[in-house]
Design an enzyme around this catalytic site. Structure first.
Site, mmCIF file in Angstrom:
data_model
loop_
_atom_site.group_PDB
_atom_site.id
_atom_site.type_symbol
_atom_site.label_atom_id
_atom_site.label_comp_id
_atom_site.label_asym_id
_atom_site.label_seq_id
_atom_site.Cartn_x
_atom_site.Cartn_y
_atom_site.Cartn_z
ATOM 1 C CG HIS A 604 -0.484 0.419 2.518
ATOM 2 N ND1 HIS A 604 -0.141 -0.691 3.221
ATOM 3 C CD2 HIS A 604 -0.014 1.472 2.808
ATOM 4 C CE1 HIS A 604 0.175 0.153 4.561
ATOM 5 N NE2 HIS A 604 0.221 1.126 4.351
ATOM 6 C CG ASP A 658 -0.213 -3.829 2.490
ATOM 7 O OD1 ASP A 658 0.367 -3.514 1.551
ATOM 8 O OD2 ASP A 658 -0.571 -3.348 3.557
ATOM 9 N N GLY A 750 2.900 5.771 9.267
ATOM 10 C CA GLY A 750 4.168 6.151 8.876
ATOM 11 C C GLY A 750 5.162 4.691 9.408
ATOM 12 C CB SER A 752 2.860 1.394 6.315
ATOM 13 O OG SER A 752 1.476 1.217 6.767
ATOM 14 N N GLY A 753 5.007 -0.883 6.369
ATOM 15 C CA GLY A 753 5.809 -1.619 5.617
ATOM 16 C C GLY A 753 7.272 -1.846 6.436
HETATM 17 N N1 ARG Z 1 -1.128 2.021 7.018
HETATM 18 C C1 ARG Z 1 -0.445 2.620 8.140
HETATM 19 C C2 ARG Z 1 0.825 3.439 7.238
HETATM 20 O O1 ARG Z 1 0.654 3.722 6.290
HETATM 21 C C3 ARG Z 1 0.146 1.866 9.031
HETATM 22 C C4 ARG Z 1 -1.081 1.474 9.960
HETATM 23 C C5 ARG Z 1 -0.732 0.353 10.901
HETATM 24 N N2 ARG Z 1 -1.772 0.685 11.873
HETATM 25 C C6 ARG Z 1 -1.946 -0.014 13.158
HETATM 26 N N3 ARG Z 1 -3.008 0.259 14.036
HETATM 27 N N4 ARG Z 1 -1.179 -0.902 13.336
HETATM 28 O O2 ARG Z 1 1.806 3.673 7.870
#
Ligand code: ARG
Length: 801
Positions: A604, A658, A750, A752-753
Site C-alpha cells: 500500500h 499487502d 508511518g 507501514s511497510g
Molecule cells: N497504514 C499505516 C501506514 O501507512 C500503518 C497502519 C498500522 N496501523 C496499526 N494500527 N497498526 O503507515
C-alpha cells in the site's frame, strides 16, 4: 404556480460590505417598537446570538428564521470583503418577510457607509416535490421553477423601500424539504456576488440509502469548487473525507475544504473546515454528519494549479433520534453517529438508572472532543455534555475521567448550529460496595469482565482467572489444556503443534506446501523434517543442509538491547530497519532489508494517489542504518530504488497481499548497523508466546507526529480467529495480528511497510510481519494487522533470485 406552506419555515442569512456601524436603534414596522442592533464583532456578544433574529412562527404571511451573517465565499472575489459585520435585530416574535426587508433597509439606510446588501436563505414550498431534475441547475425544470420563485421575490421586494437597492434574487439549489420542496436563494443589490457564484464550479450529487457517491478533485484549475450533497428526507449526509493532498496541514491560507450544514456557504453553518493532514495519514481522515438531508462541501484555493487533490465520499444515513431512559447493569453511550462527527443542532437527554435498588452508577467519560466554549474554557456555551448538571466541553486528552453518581444519572448533549467534532463516548456500570461486579464475572484480582468473556479461550482478566477452571476444549499430549479459540488458529500452542493438526489446514495454508504435513519443514531436496522451526537453529536437519543455509541474517549486533506506546530503540538494535523517503515529503514508510539488493515493504506504500505517484521507483530513497531521523552519519547509507515489485494480488480495498519488494540500484555492504533479517519458512510457527517487536518512525499517537528516534515496541501475536472477531472477519490468512487487546501499544501511520520481528533460536530475528493496517492506532480491541510474511517466503525468494 407557487403556494407556500402554512408553516413556511424560511431562513435568511445576509452579508454586507458596510462598515463602521455603531449600536443603533431601529424601528421595525411590525410592532412600532424599538429594537437594538448590536455589532457582532464586539467581543462581549456571543456569535450564536447574531444568528437568530426570531424564532420560526406559523403565523404571519411568512414566518422567518432570520440570520444576518456573512455568506462565505473564500475565493478571492470576496476575500477582500470587510471582516464580518454581523447584526442582531432583537428578538421579534414575528417577522413578516417585508418587515425583515425593512429592517435590513434601516440598517443600511442609517449607516454612514452602505454599499451592498446580500441576503441568503432557504424556504420551503409545500405543494411541490423535489425531483431529480430539480437537482440539476441546467435542467429545464430547474430553470422554470427557479424563475417562478425569483418572480415571487421580485414582487415582494420591488414595491418595498428596499426596491431601489434590490437587484435580484437567485435560486441556487433545491432539495427535498420536510414536507415539500426547499429552495435556496440569495438576494442581492449587486452583481459582484453573482460573479463569484458564476465562477464557482458546482457539482450536484444525490445518494440513495445504500449508495456511496464520490467527490473527487484532481488538479483544480479554479479557485472555488462546490459540491451540493443531498440525501432523501429522513436521512442525514455522512461525508467521509479520504484525502486532501498537496495542502499544507494546519495552514488554511492556501487550500481549504469547508463543509456546511446548508446548501449555501453561510459562515454560521460551517460544520468543519480542514486543510489537510500529513501524507502518511491513513484514510479516512474525517467523517462528518449533517443535521438535515443536505450538505455543501467547498474547496477553495488561493494558489490554483498547485496540484492538490481531494477525495471523499458520502452516503445517506437514516436520521436517528437520541436520548431516552436506560435501565441497565452496564453499557456505553455516545454522541449521535459516534465516532463520526456529531451533527449540528443536537439536543439529547438520557437518564441511566440501575436495575436494582442498592446499586449506584460509576461512569467513565473516555472520549470527549466537542466544540469548546467561546470565551474561556470554563464556559461551555457552544456544544456541551452535561452530567448531573455539570457541563463539560474541554477535550479529554488522556485516559478520561470517572465519577460515581446515584442510582440514576441524567446526561444531556447539546450542539449549536456550527462546528462539530468527534463527540463523546462514555461507559457506565452499576455496582454496590457489596457486589462490585453485578451481572459480570469477577476476576481473582477484583476487576470485572463481561460474562461472555468467561471461558472464551482468551484471557480477559489480567490474572487469567477467567480461563482457569474451564472445560478443556483440547488437551495437548503434555496434558496442557488448550481453549476453544486457540485450536486450529495457525498458532502452535501445545508446543508440538498437535492443536494445529487435523484442522482444515487447506483454508489457512493452501496447496503452497505440498508434500510435507503442515507442521513439517520442507528441505530443498523435497524431504520433510518433522521439527518445528528447524531453520537456522544450528542443527543440520535436512540431509542437504538447506535448513542451515542462508543463515547470515537476523542478528542484532547491539549487545543487549512511533510506534504508539513504544520506546527509543538502541543504536544498531534493528539493523534491517529502513526508512523509505520521498523528496519533499520526507519519511513515508518503513521497509526491511532481506538481502544486499532487496528490501521488503508494504504494497500500500506504493499506490498512486491522484497527485502523488508513489509507484515511481525513482521518487524514492532508502535510508539504511538510520536511527535518528534528519541526522546523517558516516554509517548511514542511502540508495535509490531501481524497481518496485508490488504483489500482483495486492487489493487496496481489503489490504490483502499487502507486500512489495524494492530492488536497490546498487547493492549495500552489511555492517554493524546494516544487516538483513531472516525470512521465515512457510511452516515457521510464531506463537502467542513468541518474543516479537515492531519498529518504525511512525506517528506516536493517532494525532501525533512522526518519531525522530526509531521506536520499538514489544507486541504479542494474537490468534487469527480472535482477531477476526474483533475486525468482523476482515483478517485474511495472509495477515497476522499483533498487539494487545487492551490497546496502548501498536504501530501507527508511518510505520507501514516496516518490520514485525520475532526472536527465533540462536537469537536470530525472523520477519513475521509487515506493518499493514489497523483501526486507529493502539485502540482497545483493535490490534495491529500485519502481512504474514511466512506466507510469502516462496514468492519473495522467487522474485529476488
Ligand atoms: N497504514 C499505516 C501506514 O501507512 C500503518 C497502519 C498500522 N496501523 C496499526 N494500527 N497498526 O503507515
Amino acid at each position: 404556480m407557487l403556494t407556500f406552506s402554512k408553516q413556511r419555515i424560511s431562513e435568511v442569512f445576509s452579508v454586507s460590505e458596510a462598515v463602521a456601524h455603531q449600536q443603533k436603534q431601529v424601528t421595525s414596522t411590525s410592532g412600532q417598537q424599538k429594537y437594538p442592533i448590536a455589532d457582532c464583532n464586539k467581543e462581549s456578544l456571543p456569535t450564536d446570538q447574531c444568528l437568530n433574529l426570531s424564532s420560526a412562527h406559523s403565523v404571519g404571511p411568512l414566518a422567518l428564521k432570520t440570520y444576518l451573517c456573512p455568506l462565505e465565499f473564500s475565493s478571492y472575489n470576496l476575500a477582500r470583503s470587510e471582516p464580518c459585520r454581523r447584526w442582531i435585530l432583537g428578538s421579534l416574535p414575528i417577522i413578516p418577510l417585508t418587515a425583515a426587508i425593512i429592517v435590513v433597509v434601516f440598517c443600511y439606510c442609517f449607516s454612514p457607509a452602505i454599499s451592498i446588501f446580500y441576503l441568503s436563505g432557504s424556504l420551503e414550498i409545500s405543494n411541490l416535490t423535489y425531483t431529480n431534475e430539480l437537482g440539476d441547475p441546467r435542467s429545464q425544470q430547474f430553470i422554470s421553477q427557479a424563475q417562478a420563485v425569483q418572480n415571487y421575490f421580485s414582487e415582494l421586494y420591488e414595491p418595498s423601500i428596499l426596491g431601489k437597492y434590490y437587484l435580484k434574487s437567485v435560486i441556487t439549489a433545491f432539495s427535498e424539504g420536510e414536507e415539500g420542496l426547499r429552495a435556496y436563494y440569495w438576494t442581492s443589490g449587486s452583481e459582484e456576488y453573482d460573479l463569484t457564484v458564476k465562477s464557482a464550479i458546482s457539482f450536484d450529487l444525490y445518494a440513495k440509502p445504500g449508495n456511496n457517491r464520490t467527490l473527487t478533485l484532481t488538479l483544480p484549475k479554479r479557485s472555488y469548487y462546490q459540491w451540493r450533497l443531498r440525501v432523501p428526507a429522513g436521512h442525514i449526509v455522512h461525508l467521509v473525507i479520504l484525502t486532501l493532498h498537496g495542502a499544507i496541514p494546519g495552514n488554511c491560507a492556501i487550500h481549504k475544504l469547508s463543509a456546511y450544514d446548508f446548501l449555501l456557504p453561510v459562515q454560521n453553518k460551517i460544520i468543519t473546515r480542514w486543510c489537510g493532514s500529513p501524507v502518511t495519514w491513513n484514510p479516512p481522515v474525517i467523517r462528518l454528519t449533517s443535521s438535515g438531508n443536505v450538505m455543501l462541501v467547498t474547496f477553495s484555493s488561493n494558489v490554483p494549479r498547485v496540484g492538490s487533490v481531494f477525495k471523499a465520499y458520502f452516503e445517506a444515513v437514516r436520521k436517528r433520534g437520541c436520548g431516552g431512559n436506560l435501565i441497565s447493569w452496564n453499557g456505553s453511550l455516545s454522541s449521535p453517529y459516534y465516532p463520526r462527527y456529531y451533527p449540528p443542532k443536537i439536543d439529547c437527554t438520557w437518564t441511566i438508572t440501575t436495575p436494582a435498588v442498592g446499586y449506584i452508577i460509576a461512569l467513565s467519560v473516555i472520549v470527549l472532543e466537542i466544540q469548546a466554549g467561546s470565551q474561556s474554557s470554563s464556559n461551555c456555551d457552544k456544544d456541551w455534555l452535561e452530567i448531573e448538571g455539570i457541563r463539560y466541553c474541554n477535550r479529554i486528552t488522556e485516559g478520561g475521567f470517572s465519577k460515581i453518581y446515584g442510582r440514576s444519572v441524567k446526561i444531556k448533549f447539546k450542539s449549536d448550529q456550527s462546528i462539530t467534532y468527534k463527540g463523546f463516548y462514555l461507559e457506565y456500570k452499576a455496582f454496590s460496595y457489596e457486589d462490585p461486579c453485578p451481572n459480570q464475572f469477577k476476576c481473582k484480582d477484583g476487576s470485572c469482565i463481561s460474562l461472555k468473556n468467561h471461558c472464551d479461550g482468551w484471557r480477559d482478566c489480567l490474572d487469567g482467572s477467567d480461563e482457569t477452571k474451564c472445560n478443556c476444549y483440547f488437551t495437548c499430549p503434555s496434558g496442557n489444556c488448550i481453549l476453544h479459540g486457540s485450536v486450529c488458529d495457525g498458532i502452535n500452542d501445545c508446543g508440538d503443534a498437535s492443536d494445529e493438526l487435523n484442522c482444515t489446514r487447506a483454508m489457512i495454508f493452501p496447496s503452497l506446501h505440498k508434500g510435507c504435513s503442515f507442521t513439517s519443514y520442507k528441505c530443498h531436496n523435497g524431504k520433510c523434517v518433522n521439527k518445528i522451526n528447524p531453520e537456522c537453529d544450528g542443527k543440520r536437519d535436512c540431509m542437504d543442509g538447506s535448513d542451515e543455509s542462508g543463515c547470515g541474517c537476523g542478528t542484532s549486533p547491539a549487545k543487549k538491547t512511533k510506534i504508539v506506546g513504544g520506546e527509543n530503540a538502541k543504536k544498531g538494535k534493528w539493523p534491517w530497519q529502513v526508512s523509505l523517503q520521498m523528496g519533499m515529503y520526507g519519511h513515508i514508510c518503513g521497509a526491511s532489508i532481506v538481502s544486499n539488493r532487496w528490501l521488503v515493504s508494504a504494497g500500500h506504500c506504493f499506490q498512486d494517489s491522484d497527485s502523488i505517484r508513489y509507484s515511481t521507483s525513482s521518487a524514492w530513497t532508502a535510508y539504511l542504518g538510520l536511527r535518528l531521523m534528519n541526522r546523517m552519519n558516516s554509517w548511514i547509507v542511502t540508495r535509490s530504488i531501481n524497481r518496485i515489485v508490488t504483489h500482483p494480488k495486492y487489493d487496496e480495498y481489503t489490504s490483502d497481499y499487502d507486500i512489495a519488494l524494492l530492488e536497490l540500484k546498487t547493492p549495500v555492504f552489511f555492517s554493524d548497523s546494516i544487516q538483513p533479517v531472516c525470512l521465515p519458512a512457510i511452516t515457521h510457527v510464531f506463537s502467542t508466546t513468541s518474543n516479537c517487536y515492531v519498529t518504525g518512525w511512525g506517528v506516536l499517537g493517532e494525532d501525533g507526529e512522526l518519531a525522530t528516534v526509531l521506536q520499538e515496541a514489544s507486541v504479542k501475536i494474537i490468534p487469527l480467529n480472535i482477531c477476526n472477531k474483533l475486525y468482523k472477519n476482515s483478517v485474511t490468512t495472509r495477515m497476522l495480528c499483533a498487539g494487545y487487546l487492551h490497546g496502548g501499544v501498536d504501530a501507527c501511520q508511518g510505520d507501514s511497510g516496516g518490520p514485525l520481528v520475532c526472536l527465533g533460536k540462536r537469537r536470530k530475528w525472523f520477519l513475521a510481519g509487515i506493518v499493514s493496517w489497523g483501526e486507529g492506532c493502539a485502540r482497545r480491541n483493535r490490534p495491529g494487522v500485519y502481512t504474514r510474511v511466512s506466507r510469502f517466503s516462496d514468492w519473495i525468494k522467487q522474485q529476488i533470485n
